[in-house]
Scaffold this motif. Structure first.
Motif, mmCIF file in Angstrom:
data_model
loop_
_atom_site.group_PDB
_atom_site.id
_atom_site.type_symbol
_atom_site.label_atom_id
_atom_site.label_comp_id
_atom_site.label_asym_id
_atom_site.label_seq_id
_atom_site.Cartn_x
_atom_site.Cartn_y
_atom_site.Cartn_z
ATOM 1 N N LEU A 9 -59.869 -58.551 -87.512
ATOM 2 C CA LEU A 9 -59.339 -58.693 -86.151
ATOM 3 C C LEU A 9 -58.915 -60.131 -85.879
ATOM 4 O O LEU A 9 -57.877 -60.369 -85.259
ATOM 5 C CB LEU A 9 -60.384 -58.245 -85.128
ATOM 6 C CG LEU A 9 -60.659 -56.745 -85.052
ATOM 7 C CD1 LEU A 9 -61.864 -56.468 -84.159
ATOM 8 C CD2 LEU A 9 -59.444 -55.999 -84.540
ATOM 9 N N ALA A 10 -59.719 -61.068 -86.362
ATOM 10 C CA ALA A 10 -59.377 -62.483 -86.161
ATOM 11 C C ALA A 10 -58.078 -62.834 -86.875
ATOM 12 O O ALA A 10 -57.218 -63.522 -86.318
ATOM 13 C CB ALA A 10 -60.513 -63.380 -86.662
ATOM 14 N N LEU A 11 -57.920 -62.355 -88.094
ATOM 15 C CA LEU A 11 -56.702 -62.627 -88.853
ATOM 16 C C LEU A 11 -55.484 -62.034 -88.158
ATOM 17 O O LEU A 11 -54.440 -62.685 -88.045
ATOM 18 C CB LEU A 11 -56.824 -62.087 -90.272
ATOM 19 C CG LEU A 11 -55.617 -62.306 -91.187
ATOM 20 C CD1 LEU A 11 -55.313 -63.792 -91.314
ATOM 21 C CD2 LEU A 11 -55.854 -61.700 -92.547
ATOM 22 N N ALA A 12 -55.614 -60.806 -87.672
ATOM 23 C CA ALA A 12 -54.502 -60.171 -86.959
ATOM 24 C C ALA A 12 -54.148 -60.965 -85.709
ATOM 25 O O ALA A 12 -52.966 -61.180 -85.399
ATOM 26 C CB ALA A 12 -54.853 -58.728 -86.597
ATOM 27 N N ALA A 13 -55.161 -61.409 -84.991
ATOM 28 C CA ALA A 13 -54.905 -62.199 -83.780
ATOM 29 C C ALA A 13 -54.240 -63.530 -84.119
ATOM 30 O O ALA A 13 -53.321 -63.972 -83.435
ATOM 31 C CB ALA A 13 -56.211 -62.431 -83.023
ATOM 32 N N VAL A 14 -54.690 -64.164 -85.199
ATOM 33 C CA VAL A 14 -54.093 -65.437 -85.617
ATOM 34 C C VAL A 14 -52.625 -65.246 -85.952
ATOM 35 O O VAL A 14 -51.764 -66.012 -85.512
ATOM 36 C CB VAL A 14 -54.845 -66.022 -86.839
ATOM 37 C CG1 VAL A 14 -54.049 -67.132 -87.495
ATOM 38 C CG2 VAL A 14 -56.189 -66.550 -86.407
ATOM 39 N N GLU A 31 -51.775 -78.455 -88.559
ATOM 40 C CA GLU A 31 -53.137 -78.168 -88.996
ATOM 41 C C GLU A 31 -54.089 -78.069 -87.818
ATOM 42 O O GLU A 31 -54.931 -77.157 -87.749
ATOM 43 C CB GLU A 31 -53.613 -79.254 -89.968
ATOM 44 C CG GLU A 31 -54.967 -78.942 -90.567
ATOM 45 C CD GLU A 31 -55.390 -79.970 -91.601
ATOM 46 O OE1 GLU A 31 -56.600 -80.025 -91.870
ATOM 47 O OE2 GLU A 31 -54.535 -80.703 -92.124
ATOM 48 N N LYS A 32 -53.962 -78.971 -86.873
ATOM 49 C CA LYS A 32 -54.821 -78.950 -85.691
ATOM 50 C C LYS A 32 -54.594 -77.669 -84.881
ATOM 51 O O LYS A 32 -55.541 -77.017 -84.454
ATOM 52 C CB LYS A 32 -54.542 -80.177 -84.820
ATOM 53 C CG LYS A 32 -55.404 -80.275 -83.593
ATOM 54 C CD LYS A 32 -55.080 -81.523 -82.794
ATOM 55 C CE LYS A 32 -55.884 -81.551 -81.519
ATOM 56 N NZ LYS A 32 -55.513 -82.694 -80.684
ATOM 57 N N LYS A 33 -53.352 -77.327 -84.691
ATOM 58 C CA LYS A 33 -53.012 -76.124 -83.927
ATOM 59 C C LYS A 33 -53.488 -74.869 -84.655
ATOM 60 O O LYS A 33 -53.979 -73.930 -84.023
ATOM 61 C CB LYS A 33 -51.499 -76.061 -83.691
ATOM 62 C CG LYS A 33 -51.087 -75.026 -82.703
ATOM 63 C CD LYS A 33 -51.643 -75.329 -81.325
ATOM 64 C CE LYS A 33 -51.129 -74.329 -80.308
ATOM 65 N NZ LYS A 33 -51.736 -74.526 -79.019
ATOM 66 N N ALA A 34 -53.360 -74.852 -85.975
ATOM 67 C CA ALA A 34 -53.817 -73.700 -86.751
ATOM 68 C C ALA A 34 -55.321 -73.526 -86.606
ATOM 69 O O ALA A 34 -55.808 -72.399 -86.433
ATOM 70 C CB ALA A 34 -53.447 -73.874 -88.216
ATOM 71 N N GLU A 39 -59.845 -70.501 -84.309
ATOM 72 C CA GLU A 39 -61.086 -70.449 -83.523
ATOM 73 C C GLU A 39 -60.926 -69.540 -82.306
ATOM 74 O O GLU A 39 -61.809 -68.748 -81.991
ATOM 75 C CB GLU A 39 -61.507 -71.859 -83.090
ATOM 76 C CG GLU A 39 -62.063 -72.702 -84.207
ATOM 77 C CD GLU A 39 -63.272 -72.052 -84.879
ATOM 78 O OE1 GLU A 39 -64.161 -71.537 -84.171
ATOM 79 O OE2 GLU A 39 -63.308 -72.035 -86.113
ATOM 80 N N SER A 40 -59.793 -69.650 -81.637
ATOM 81 C CA SER A 40 -59.522 -68.792 -80.479
ATOM 82 C C SER A 40 -59.472 -67.330 -80.897
ATOM 83 O O SER A 40 -60.011 -66.447 -80.209
ATOM 84 C CB SER A 40 -58.204 -69.203 -79.829
ATOM 85 O OG SER A 40 -57.855 -68.294 -78.811
ATOM 86 N N ALA A 41 -58.846 -67.062 -82.025
ATOM 87 C CA ALA A 41 -58.751 -65.685 -82.520
ATOM 88 C C ALA A 41 -60.123 -65.140 -82.888
ATOM 89 O O ALA A 41 -60.429 -63.977 -82.617
ATOM 90 C CB ALA A 41 -57.811 -65.623 -83.726
ATOM 91 N N ARG A 42 -60.972 -65.971 -83.505
ATOM 92 C CA ARG A 42 -62.329 -65.535 -83.842
ATOM 93 C C ARG A 42 -63.112 -65.184 -82.580
ATOM 94 O O ARG A 42 -63.837 -64.181 -82.542
ATOM 95 C CB ARG A 42 -63.063 -66.624 -84.624
ATOM 96 C CG ARG A 42 -62.663 -66.718 -86.057
ATOM 97 C CD ARG A 42 -63.500 -67.732 -86.793
ATOM 98 N NE ARG A 42 -63.025 -67.867 -88.165
ATOM 99 C CZ ARG A 42 -63.241 -68.920 -88.913
ATOM 100 N NH1 ARG A 42 -63.924 -69.939 -88.456
ATOM 101 N NH2 ARG A 42 -62.786 -68.960 -90.142
ATOM 102 N N GLU A 43 -63.012 -66.027 -81.582
ATOM 103 C CA GLU A 43 -63.711 -65.762 -80.325
ATOM 104 C C GLU A 43 -63.202 -64.475 -79.684
ATOM 105 O O GLU A 43 -63.990 -63.655 -79.208
ATOM 106 C CB GLU A 43 -63.538 -66.946 -79.365
ATOM 107 C CG GLU A 43 -64.270 -68.193 -79.812
ATOM 108 C CD GLU A 43 -63.899 -69.418 -78.973
ATOM 109 O OE1 GLU A 43 -63.202 -69.268 -77.947
ATOM 110 O OE2 GLU A 43 -64.308 -70.528 -79.359
ATOM 111 N N THR A 44 -61.883 -64.291 -79.667
ATOM 112 C CA THR A 44 -61.293 -63.082 -79.090
ATOM 113 C C THR A 44 -61.718 -61.846 -79.872
ATOM 114 O O THR A 44 -62.099 -60.827 -79.282
ATOM 115 C CB THR A 44 -59.756 -63.193 -79.070
ATOM 116 O OG1 THR A 44 -59.389 -64.362 -78.331
ATOM 117 C CG2 THR A 44 -59.118 -61.976 -78.448
ATOM 118 N N ALA A 45 -61.666 -61.923 -81.192
ATOM 119 C CA ALA A 45 -62.064 -60.786 -82.025
ATOM 120 C C ALA A 45 -63.544 -60.467 -81.828
ATOM 121 O O ALA A 45 -63.930 -59.296 -81.750
ATOM 122 C CB ALA A 45 -61.778 -61.073 -83.491
ATOM 123 N N GLY A 46 -64.368 -61.493 -81.725
ATOM 124 C CA GLY A 46 -65.794 -61.280 -81.486
ATOM 125 C C GLY A 46 -66.045 -60.603 -80.143
ATOM 126 O O GLY A 46 -66.863 -59.687 -80.042
#
Length: 194
Positions: A9-14, A31-34, A39-46
């Motif tokens: 889910l995090a990968l899809a969100a990213v 790199e900073k934006k990635a 991190e935002s995608a991980r939080e959303t997926a979680g």
């Protein structure tokens, strides 16, 4: 929800969120934006995974999917089934493994190439490997199959022989497909010249 699903889910969100953003960023900020996007995608997926896990309806649907599979697994929990399942998975691993290596080399030698066939064979190999691991695990927990050397060795031999036969059949099919594509391309060239 499992870690694998959360990562998926995090990968899809990213990928969904990051593609437009990355194309607009300079190389220094990329790199900073990635990292921020990941991190935002991980939080959303979680958060999504947690909400789904807490949902009564989602649990009912999940139970509805798994219940007939559990019933079938219980009904087939005997050594002969595990022997057959193990042999079938070994056949799949042998067949798809040979097809991905030797089979593709033979096709390349005939100046043929099919990405779809490579992906299909890779998926078949992955499914067979996972099935082999899960079959072995289930057999070790639920029957005497895994403790019988004769059963394991005979299932392996039968599976390997069947896998080799299926490999030969698959290789013949692929070579026929290569020849068919060559004939179709030649016919198109002749047709276009007229």
């Amino acid at each position: 929800m499992t870690g694998t699903i959360k990562i998926g889910l995090a990968l899809a969100a990213v990928l969904t969120l990051a593609a437009p953003t990355w194309s607009q960023e300079s190389d220094g900020d990329l790199e900073k934006k990635a990292h921020q996007t990941l991190e935002s995608a991980r939080e959303t997926a979680g958060a999504v995974a947690e909400a789904v896990d807490k949902s009564k309806q989602a649990r009912e649907v999940s139970a509805g999917i798994l219940k007939p599979i559990y019933r079938l697994a219980e009904a087939f929990s005997f050594p002969a089934f595990h022997w057959t399942a193990f042999a079938v998975m070994v056949a799949g691993v042998a067949s798809f493994g040979l097809q991905l290596t030797l089979g593709k080399l033979v096709v390349l030698a005939r100046l043929g190439f099919s990405l779809a066939e490579i992906l299909s064979d890779a998926l078949g190999l992955a499914v067979s490997l996972v099935g082999l691991v899960l079959t072995t695990q289930a057999a070790a927990e639920n029957s005497s199959f895994a403790t019988s050397a004769a059963a394991v060795l005979s299932a392996t031999a039968v599976g390997a022989i069947a896998g080799f036969v299926f490999y030969l059949w698959g290789q013949r099919q692929e070579l026929q497909a290569v020849e068919g594509r060559k004939r179709a391309a030649a016919a198109n060239i002749v047709k276009n010249e007229k």
